[in-house]
Design a protein around this motif. Sequence first.
Motif, PDB file in Angstrom:
ATOM      1  N   ASN A   1      28.713  -7.236 -29.927  1.00  0.00           N
ATOM      2  CA  ASN A   1      29.985  -6.514 -30.068  1.00  0.00           C
ATOM      3  C   ASN A   1      30.741  -6.488 -28.753  1.00  0.00           C
ATOM      4  O   ASN A   1      31.147  -5.432 -28.278  1.00  0.00           O
ATOM      5  CB  ASN A   1      29.730  -5.084 -30.568  1.00  0.00           C
ATOM      6  N   ALA A   2      30.959  -7.659 -28.185  1.00  0.00           N
ATOM      7  CA  ALA A   2      31.646  -7.763 -26.892  1.00  0.00           C
ATOM      8  C   ALA A   2      33.098  -7.332 -27.034  1.00  0.00           C
ATOM      9  O   ALA A   2      33.830  -7.892 -27.846  1.00  0.00           O
ATOM     10  CB  ALA A   2      31.560  -9.190 -26.366  1.00  0.00           C
ATOM     11  N   GLY A   3      33.478  -6.355 -26.238  1.00  0.00           N
ATOM     12  CA  GLY A   3      34.859  -5.874 -26.297  1.00  0.00           C
ATOM     13  C   GLY A   3      35.851  -6.892 -25.770  1.00  0.00           C
ATOM     14  O   GLY A   3      36.842  -7.212 -26.401  1.00  0.00           O
ATOM     15  N   SER A   4      35.578  -7.452 -24.607  1.00  0.00           N
ATOM     16  CA  SER A   4      36.513  -8.385 -23.989  1.00  0.00           C
ATOM     17  C   SER A   4      36.153  -9.840 -24.278  1.00  0.00           C
ATOM     18  O   SER A   4      36.854 -10.739 -23.862  1.00  0.00           O
ATOM     19  CB  SER A   4      36.534  -8.172 -22.472  1.00  0.00           C
ATOM     20  N   GLY A   5      35.049 -10.064 -24.953  1.00  0.00           N
ATOM     21  CA  GLY A   5      34.621 -11.434 -25.208  1.00  0.00           C
ATOM     22  C   GLY A   5      33.727 -11.979 -24.116  1.00  0.00           C
ATOM     23  O   GLY A   5      33.095 -13.005 -24.281  1.00  0.00           O
ATOM     24  N   ASN A   6      33.668 -11.303 -22.963  1.00  0.00           N
ATOM     25  CA  ASN A   6      32.835 -11.751 -21.855  1.00  0.00           C
ATOM     26  C   ASN A   6      31.686 -10.799 -21.550  1.00  0.00           C
ATOM     27  O   ASN A   6      30.989 -10.984 -20.556  1.00  0.00           O
ATOM     28  CB  ASN A   6      33.677 -11.952 -20.590  1.00  0.00           C
ATOM     29  N   ASP A   7      31.495  -9.759 -22.369  1.00  0.00           N
ATOM     30  CA  ASP A   7      30.394  -8.830 -22.146  1.00  0.00           C
ATOM     31  C   ASP A   7      29.076  -9.556 -22.364  1.00  0.00           C
ATOM     32  O   ASP A   7      28.899 -10.268 -23.354  1.00  0.00           O
ATOM     33  CB  ASP A   7      30.482  -7.638 -23.099  1.00  0.00           C
ATOM     34  N   ARG A   8      28.149  -9.367 -21.415  1.00  0.00           N
ATOM     35  CA  ARG A   8      26.871 -10.068 -21.487  1.00  0.00           C
ATOM     36  C   ARG A   8      25.718  -9.105 -21.243  1.00  0.00           C
ATOM     37  O   ARG A   8      25.850  -8.138 -20.514  1.00  0.00           O
ATOM     38  CB  ARG A   8      26.807 -11.183 -20.449  1.00  0.00           C
TER      39      ARG A   8
ATOM     40  N   TYR B   1      18.669  -5.758 -26.260  1.00  0.00           N
ATOM     41  CA  TYR B   1      19.225  -4.563 -26.887  1.00  0.00           C
ATOM     42  C   TYR B   1      20.434  -4.894 -27.751  1.00  0.00           C
ATOM     43  O   TYR B   1      20.599  -4.341 -28.824  1.00  0.00           O
ATOM     44  CB  TYR B   1      19.660  -3.544 -25.822  1.00  0.00           C
ATOM     45  N   ASP B   2      21.302  -5.776 -27.259  1.00  0.00           N
ATOM     46  CA  ASP B   2      22.589  -6.008 -27.906  1.00  0.00           C
ATOM     47  C   ASP B   2      22.809  -7.443 -28.385  1.00  0.00           C
ATOM     48  O   ASP B   2      23.937  -7.872 -28.567  1.00  0.00           O
ATOM     49  CB  ASP B   2      23.728  -5.617 -26.948  1.00  0.00           C
ATOM     50  N   VAL B   3      21.729  -8.190 -28.572  1.00  0.00           N
ATOM     51  CA  VAL B   3      21.814  -9.544 -29.134  1.00  0.00           C
ATOM     52  C   VAL B   3      20.827  -9.565 -30.300  1.00  0.00           C
ATOM     53  O   VAL B   3      19.651  -9.870 -30.143  1.00  0.00           O
ATOM     54  CB  VAL B   3      21.455 -10.627 -28.081  1.00  0.00           C
ATOM     55  N   LYS B   4      21.311  -9.190 -31.497  1.00  0.00           N
ATOM     56  CA  LYS B   4      20.406  -8.911 -32.616  1.00  0.00           C
ATOM     57  C   LYS B   4      19.671 -10.140 -33.160  1.00  0.00           C
ATOM     58  O   LYS B   4      18.616 -10.002 -33.743  1.00  0.00           O
ATOM     59  CB  LYS B   4      21.154  -8.205 -33.740  1.00  0.00           C
TER      60      LYS B   4
END
Length: 69
Positions: free
Chosen positions: A10-17, A41-44
């Motif tokens: 769910n990257a807000g800016s498209g570059n969240d890693r 945690y955030d890569v399902k």
Amino acid sequence: IIKIGLHVDNAGSGNDREHIWFELIGFEGDKFRARLIQEPYDVKDMHEGDEGLYTVSDITDWVIYTPDF
């Protein structure tokens, strides 16, 4: 071991890693194969033990471990 920055679901800016650790397995041409050694945690769709091909530009950190240190 190598830390790779993977795009989060769910990257807000498209570059969240999420920066997570992988074990280097070997090289395949200009890429390398690595195995994930922790649960993201955030890569399902990725889980500990998954393998993939990555490039040097994906690396955000690294550490070398030896039997003595």
